[in-house]
Design an enzyme around this catalytic site. Structure first.
Site, short mmCIF file in Angstrom:
data_model
loop_
_atom_site.label_atom_id
_atom_site.label_comp_id
_atom_site.label_asym_id
_atom_site.label_seq_id
_atom_site.Cartn_x
_atom_site.Cartn_y
_atom_site.Cartn_z
N THR A 121 0.86 -1.18 0.00
CA THR A 121 0.00 0.00 0.00
C THR A 121 0.89 1.23 0.00
O THR A 121 1.68 1.41 0.92
CB THR A 121 -0.87 -0.01 1.27
OG1 THR A 121 -1.61 -1.22 1.28
CG2 THR A 121 -1.81 1.18 1.31
N PHE A 152 -6.33 -6.38 -1.34
CA PHE A 152 -7.50 -6.05 -0.50
C PHE A 152 -7.78 -7.16 0.50
O PHE A 152 -8.86 -7.22 1.07
CB PHE A 152 -8.73 -5.79 -1.39
CG PHE A 152 -8.51 -4.68 -2.37
CD1 PHE A 152 -8.11 -4.95 -3.67
CD2 PHE A 152 -8.61 -3.36 -1.97
CE1 PHE A 152 -7.87 -3.91 -4.57
CE2 PHE A 152 -8.36 -2.31 -2.87
CZ PHE A 152 -7.99 -2.60 -4.17
N PHE A 249 -19.04 -4.31 7.70
CA PHE A 249 -18.35 -3.17 8.31
C PHE A 249 -19.30 -2.21 9.03
O PHE A 249 -19.04 -1.01 9.10
CB PHE A 249 -17.46 -2.46 7.27
CG PHE A 249 -16.19 -3.25 7.03
CD1 PHE A 249 -16.27 -4.54 6.53
CD2 PHE A 249 -14.95 -2.76 7.36
CE1 PHE A 249 -15.13 -5.31 6.36
CE2 PHE A 249 -13.80 -3.51 7.18
CZ PHE A 249 -13.90 -4.79 6.67
N CYS A 260 -3.25 -1.84 9.06
CA CYS A 260 -3.61 -1.12 7.84
C CYS A 260 -4.44 0.13 8.03
O CYS A 260 -4.01 1.22 7.65
CB CYS A 260 -4.32 -2.08 6.90
SG CYS A 260 -3.21 -3.37 6.35
#
Ligand code: UDX
Ligand code: UDX
Length: 430
Positions: A121, A152, A249, A260
């Protein structure tokens, strides 16, 4: 195809193993010699469901191998993935020194056309810098392409996420590497989004920051639910059943942590602001999220009156269930804070105990059996939502405790059930 992955950690090792499982020949590189020896001996240094047998199988099939030599990997592969850490610096910006170092090592080992893929990332425009570095340190005239291919995968479901991705994102600066990238991912039968380098890099930061925003939002709603005697799990269900919102989520808890989200939100804020875009919204997300553990501790402090010498049993140390990763774990933060206030802690985690040990003061005991945290405890805390904690003998736990108080930071347990067992039960937003 012949591939290599530089950086064999949670991202690199899982990615390399799944690419080998898909039929490619993969060399996993790591600059930690000890880790390479462990991997060669079939010892996996991280816990990830399903990973161990996949590594073993592909090593046996000679599709997966390990080395500490980048040069060896570059000489023996067409495509080289960079999966080394991009940790936050003091000011929250991203430390790209590992990426730069590996780009240089790859350049110095180049002898023919290669595709260099950045999986780590990274801030937008890093791909351009990687290309510049390879041009500067590589042999004159040797051609290469740089590709952005962000990951991901979620820890704890990394193998599943990798083998059935919602999409593969590939950022390129020219057409040339597209065919190879399609060939690499063809076995995964997943939609591939081919875009430019900068958009691919931004997709990663934008996606992670949005997920962090979504979690922060439901934690805010949980606070309103608490104040209005509503139930945030019901509100989340009612919201999430709208296809535009989605159920995932929306789990209220102790705020997001892990290796992350905190670093990606902080990085995205700096990237945007450096580009002249005010990012107050995400600064507010950071602030709200950082304040959640204290709000949880306040509830516990109020109930205990004083923390000093109180016996606290804590279930969970990993940053979330199904992983041994304790990096930026809120559970660790809470244990540490209570110990600092004089509480005597006894903690358990099914997988994270070993890695947690070096992050916790010696005064905190880590036990092997979950119910042992309850011995003489004034309060019991659920800090990580391991499903096995639901199956504990809560009647027995009640008999072991000095006072039957439970603070469930992850809404793991059933309030009616716990209250009928005689517990004073507090959770989040319910
Ligand atoms: C990390 C970040 O968490 C993730 O956001 C980023 O996209 C990739 O790097 P992760 O796999 O979790 O992912 O890191 P970690 O588990 O620490 O593994 C990194 C590995 O790279 C370690 O095994 C380390 O020894 C190795 N490494 C590090 C190298 O091989 N070379 C280096 O120069 C630096
Ligand atoms: C995340 C992204 O999901 C993944 O796509 C990316 O590649 C890496 O970062 P990860 O950090 O492994 O994955 O775990 P994730 O499941 O996203 O959880 C992140 C944090 O949010 C954890 O602390 C978790 O406890 C918390 N969380 C998650 C919630 O509090 N509520 C939720 O509903 C979901």
């Amino acid at each position: 195809m012949k591939l290599s992955i530089i950086g064999s950690g949670y991202v690199g090792l899982v990615t390399g193993t799944c690419l080998a499982e898909a039929g490619h020949t993969v060399i996993c590189v790591d600059n930690n010699e000890a880790k390479v020896q462990e991997l060669k001996a079939g010892k996996i240094p991280i816990y990830e469901p399903g990973l161990e047998e996949l590594v073993r199988r592909n090593v046996q099939l000679k599709r997966l191998s390990f080395t500490a030599s980048t040069r060896e990997a570059v000489a023996n592969s067409e495509v080289i993935f960079i999966a080394v850490p991009t940790p936050p610096q003091e000011d929250g910006s991203v430390d790209l020194s590992y990426v730069e170092g590996v780009a240089r090592e790859i350049a110095e080992a180049l002898s023919g056309y290669r595709i260099i893929v950045d999986k780590s990332t990274v801030p937008v425009k890093t791909g351009e810098k990687v290309a510049e570095t390879i041009r500067r340190y590589g042999p004159k005239g040797v051609e290469f392409d740089v590709v952005s291919n962000p990951e991901f995968l979620r820890e704890g479901s990394a193998v599943a996420d990798l083998q059935k991705p919602d999409r593969i994102v590939v950022g390129v600066a020219s057409e040339r590497p597209v065919a190879a990238m399609r060939a690499i991912y063809e076995p995964f039968q997943a939609p591939i989004i081919i875009t430019d380098l900068n958009s691919a890099e931004l997709i990663k930061h934008a996606a992670n920051s949005f997920l962090a925003l979504k979690i922060t939002y439901i934690n805010l709603v949980a606070a309103v639910c608490e104040a209005s005697h509503a139930d945030v799990t019901q509100v989340a269900e009612g919201m999430g059943s709208d296809a535009r919102i989605g159920r995932a989520f929306l789990q209220a808890g102790l705020g997001y942590g892990g290796s992350c989200f905190p670093k990606d939100v902080s990085a995205f804020i700096r990237i945007a602001e450096e580009l002249g875009v005010g990012f107050g919204l995400m600064r507010e997300v950071e602030k709200i999220n950082a304040g959640i553990p204290e709000k949880f501790l306040k509830k516990i402090r109020t109930s205990l009156w004083t923390m000093k010498d109180k016996k606290v049993g804590q279930l969970g140390l990993a940053f979330k269930a199904n992983t041994d990763d304790v990096r930026c774990s809120v559970a660790i933060e809470i244990a540490r804070r209570m110990a600092e206030e004089g509480a005597k802690l006894r903690c358990h985690d099914p997988k994270g105990g070993e890695k947690a040990r070096e992050l916790l003061p010696a005064s905190i005991e880590i036990v092997g059996r979950a119910e042992d945290v309850a011995l003489g405890a004034d309060v019991l805390i659920v800090a990580t939502e391991w499903p096995e904690y639901r199956l504990l003998d809560w009647n027995k736990i009640k008999s072991l405790m000095r006072t039957p108080r439970i603070f469930d930071g992850r809404n793991l347990l059933n309030p009616a059930e716990m209250k009928s067992l005689g517990f004073e039960y507090t959770s989040v937003g319910r």
